[in-house]
Each structure stands twice: as structure tokens, then as C-alpha cells.
Write a protein that holds these residues in place. Sequence first.
Motif, mmCIF file in Angstrom:
data_model
loop_
_atom_site.group_PDB
_atom_site.id
_atom_site.type_symbol
_atom_site.label_atom_id
_atom_site.label_comp_id
_atom_site.label_asym_id
_atom_site.label_seq_id
_atom_site.Cartn_x
_atom_site.Cartn_y
_atom_site.Cartn_z
ATOM 1 N N PHE A 91 32.806 50.361 52.491
ATOM 2 C CA PHE A 91 32.864 50.602 51.030
ATOM 3 C C PHE A 91 32.012 51.749 50.630
ATOM 4 O O PHE A 91 31.110 52.364 51.354
ATOM 5 N N LYS A 92 32.128 52.537 49.567
ATOM 6 C CA LYS A 92 31.596 53.859 49.305
ATOM 7 C C LYS A 92 30.138 53.591 48.890
ATOM 8 O O LYS A 92 30.132 52.381 48.465
ATOM 9 N N GLU A 93 29.317 54.488 48.948
ATOM 10 C CA GLU A 93 27.919 54.490 48.454
ATOM 11 C C GLU A 93 28.076 54.634 46.941
ATOM 12 O O GLU A 93 27.463 55.783 46.415
ATOM 13 N N GLN A 94 28.624 53.853 46.170
ATOM 14 C CA GLN A 94 28.830 54.034 44.810
ATOM 15 C C GLN A 94 28.780 52.706 44.004
ATOM 16 O O GLN A 94 29.519 51.757 44.328
ATOM 17 N N ASP A 95 27.860 52.522 43.039
ATOM 18 C CA ASP A 95 27.639 51.288 42.335
ATOM 19 C C ASP A 95 28.835 50.806 41.581
ATOM 20 O O ASP A 95 29.488 51.974 40.924
ATOM 21 N N VAL A 96 29.066 49.681 41.209
ATOM 22 C CA VAL A 96 30.214 49.250 40.400
ATOM 23 C C VAL A 96 29.319 49.104 39.131
ATOM 24 O O VAL A 96 28.613 48.221 39.005
ATOM 25 N N PRO A 97 29.774 49.826 37.786
ATOM 26 C CA PRO A 97 29.317 49.499 36.652
ATOM 27 C C PRO A 97 29.148 47.881 36.140
ATOM 28 O O PRO A 97 30.355 47.199 36.505
ATOM 29 N N LYS A 98 28.207 47.435 35.500
ATOM 30 C CA LYS A 98 28.204 46.040 35.152
ATOM 31 C C LYS A 98 29.202 45.817 34.049
ATOM 32 O O LYS A 98 29.734 44.826 34.274
ATOM 33 N N SER A 99 29.684 46.616 33.559
ATOM 34 C CA SER A 99 30.765 46.655 32.435
ATOM 35 C C SER A 99 32.008 46.351 32.998
ATOM 36 O O SER A 99 32.834 45.300 32.512
ATOM 37 N N VAL A 100 32.266 47.068 34.228
ATOM 38 C CA VAL A 100 33.566 46.683 35.035
ATOM 39 C C VAL A 100 33.339 45.345 35.582
ATOM 40 O O VAL A 100 34.521 44.672 35.436
ATOM 41 N N LEU A 101 32.407 45.074 36.224
ATOM 42 C CA LEU A 101 32.154 43.738 36.875
ATOM 43 C C LEU A 101 32.570 42.388 35.649
ATOM 44 O O LEU A 101 33.219 41.686 35.878
ATOM 45 N N LYS A 134 41.598 47.498 39.068
ATOM 46 C CA LYS A 134 40.733 48.542 38.713
ATOM 47 C C LYS A 134 40.245 49.483 39.495
ATOM 48 O O LYS A 134 39.292 50.295 39.524
ATOM 49 N N GLY A 135 40.997 49.545 40.751
ATOM 50 C CA GLY A 135 40.775 50.437 41.642
ATOM 51 C C GLY A 135 39.814 50.202 42.748
ATOM 52 O O GLY A 135 38.974 50.936 43.474
ATOM 53 N N LEU A 136 39.175 48.835 42.813
ATOM 54 C CA LEU A 136 38.075 48.435 43.674
ATOM 55 C C LEU A 136 38.753 47.631 44.674
ATOM 56 O O LEU A 136 39.936 47.039 44.540
ATOM 57 N N GLY A 137 37.946 47.362 45.822
ATOM 58 C CA GLY A 137 38.205 46.816 47.124
ATOM 59 C C GLY A 137 37.457 45.324 47.005
ATOM 60 O O GLY A 137 36.193 45.340 46.344
ATOM 61 N N THR A 138 37.980 44.500 47.788
ATOM 62 C CA THR A 138 37.103 43.423 48.027
ATOM 63 C C THR A 138 37.304 42.700 49.442
ATOM 64 O O THR A 138 38.478 43.243 50.090
ATOM 65 N N CYS A 139 36.591 41.763 49.781
ATOM 66 C CA CYS A 139 36.643 41.095 51.161
ATOM 67 C C CYS A 139 36.030 40.014 51.046
ATOM 68 O O CYS A 139 34.849 39.688 50.747
ATOM 69 N N LEU A 140 36.578 38.984 51.313
ATOM 70 C CA LEU A 140 36.280 37.537 51.378
ATOM 71 C C LEU A 140 35.243 37.349 52.704
ATOM 72 O O LEU A 140 35.905 37.376 53.818
ATOM 73 N N LEU A 141 33.997 36.992 52.619
ATOM 74 C CA LEU A 141 33.136 36.984 53.881
ATOM 75 C C LEU A 141 32.559 35.823 54.150
ATOM 76 O O LEU A 141 31.655 35.055 53.182
ATOM 77 N N ALA A 142 32.963 34.847 55.062
ATOM 78 C CA ALA A 142 32.332 33.557 55.549
ATOM 79 C C ALA A 142 30.833 34.019 55.917
ATOM 80 O O ALA A 142 30.065 33.092 55.916
ATOM 81 N N ALA A 143 30.447 35.251 56.603
ATOM 82 C CA ALA A 143 29.398 35.704 56.989
ATOM 83 C C ALA A 143 28.310 35.741 55.856
ATOM 84 O O ALA A 143 27.237 35.614 56.303
ATOM 85 N N ALA A 144 28.771 35.866 54.680
ATOM 86 C CA ALA A 144 27.687 35.801 53.407
ATOM 87 C C ALA A 144 27.193 34.340 53.374
ATOM 88 O O ALA A 144 26.308 34.197 52.296
ATOM 89 N N ALA A 145 27.971 33.317 54.063
ATOM 90 C CA ALA A 145 27.318 32.051 53.413
ATOM 91 C C ALA A 145 26.961 31.192 54.735
ATOM 92 O O ALA A 145 26.749 30.138 54.860
ATOM 93 N N ARG A 146 26.331 32.174 55.625
ATOM 94 C CA ARG A 146 25.894 31.554 56.982
ATOM 95 C C ARG A 146 24.368 30.737 56.912
ATOM 96 O O ARG A 146 24.047 30.061 57.568
ATOM 97 N N TYR A 147 23.678 31.312 55.922
ATOM 98 C CA TYR A 147 22.345 30.856 55.861
ATOM 99 C C TYR A 147 21.894 30.357 54.379
ATOM 100 O O TYR A 147 21.048 31.222 53.778
#
Length: 221
Positions: free
Chosen positions: A16-26, A159-172
Motif C-alpha cells: 500500500f501507498k503511504e497515504q491515509d484513508v480519510p475517515k469519511s471514505v471509511l 472507491k479506488g482502494l485495495g484490500t487484503c484479507l489477512l489471517a496473519a492479523a488474527a494470530r495473537y
Amino acid sequence: MELALAIRERRSIRKFKEQDVPKSVLTEILELARWSPSWGNTQPWDLVVLTGKTLAKFKEMNLRQTLAGEPIASDVPMLEKWPEAMKARYGALGKVVLSAQGIARDDKAGREQYYRDMVNMFDTPCMILVCISRDNLVEYQMLDAGLIAQTICLAAHDKGLGTCLLAAAARYPAETRKLAAIPADKKIVVGIALGYPDASFPLNTFERERAKLDEFVHWLD
């Protein structure tokens, strides 16, 4: 965006780019996702959105635990023995992921760096943790969790954003609960990395494959 196009074009983003996603978009994405279907309209999901300092602490914890060799203790374990067809697809993807980066089979340092990148959530500026109730059976809740996760991914792509489902985020989960104030009665299912894709990164552009219909569709007249 046309729905059929969004379904075909959406892909897992691994840089991902070093660019925050605006809270309004989220908020717009989540407003749409809340219309996802669920069994009996139970809507059993809880979503925890990590950004900024909290996300930075989460990434640091995840990497630290991994490098220390801490056993994975996810709330919802994955299959350990895959059927042969699934195992073959998984193995094929692993080869493509490495070859797309120019990492040779014997390049231990390159493999380890990719592993660290994954554990560090591919530099995502936003992580959405999908949680379900610990006090209910997992099976149907998992189906509903998958439905809202897919909706989030498609809405983000629109909205031009990308995603990735990550089991690695649920390890601990125990450590994650401390950082994100997640109640003990919630199971952490998966993380959704979300941000603006780095189009120059090879893992975001390689040719993808899917099984043909006759491999998994069975017609009965």
C-alpha cells in the motif's frame, strides 16, 4: 462501478501507498457494508478499525511476537490438512508470489523479508478487524463474517482502494485485545488491510487464476 467489473478486478493488495484513508471514505464503505446479508438478520459481526498510533502498535506487536517465535493462538484456527486440489492451488500461489518479486527458491533472505512484510500488514494505513461473538456457535457467524468482509472489499475497490484479507492479523488475539480494547467475549476472525494500492509493486499486478466451473459446480436436471 459496474458490479461485474468490481468482482473481476478486485484483488488482494500486498503493498500500500503511504497515504491515509480519510475517515469519511471509511465511513461510506462501512455504511454500505452494513447492508450485507446475515442469517435471520442477526448481523453477528463487530468491526474494529485500527489506524494511526493504534495500528502502528498493533503492527509492532504482531512482528515482535512472530520474530520471538510465539505460538499462533488464533481464535478461529485454519485447516491444517487441505484436500489435494486446494493444497495444489495454495502451493501454486506461493510460487507466483515469490517469482513475481524475483525471489528464488533458495533465497532465504528474500523469503524472510516477504514474510516480515506480510506480518507487518503490507504497510497498510488501515486495518479492519472482523469479530464475532464467543458465546455463539462459530459456523454460521463465520459465514456472515465472510459476507460483510466481501462487501467491504468490493465497496473499497469501487472507491479506488485495495484490500487484503489477512489471517496473519488474527494470530495473537490476547495481545490484540489489549491494544484495541476488544472485549473478551469477542473472537477475532480476520483482518482486512485497506488502503491505496501501490500500482508499481509486482505483487499487485501479477496474473491471477481461478478454478474452472466444472471443477466445483455440479448440475442436476
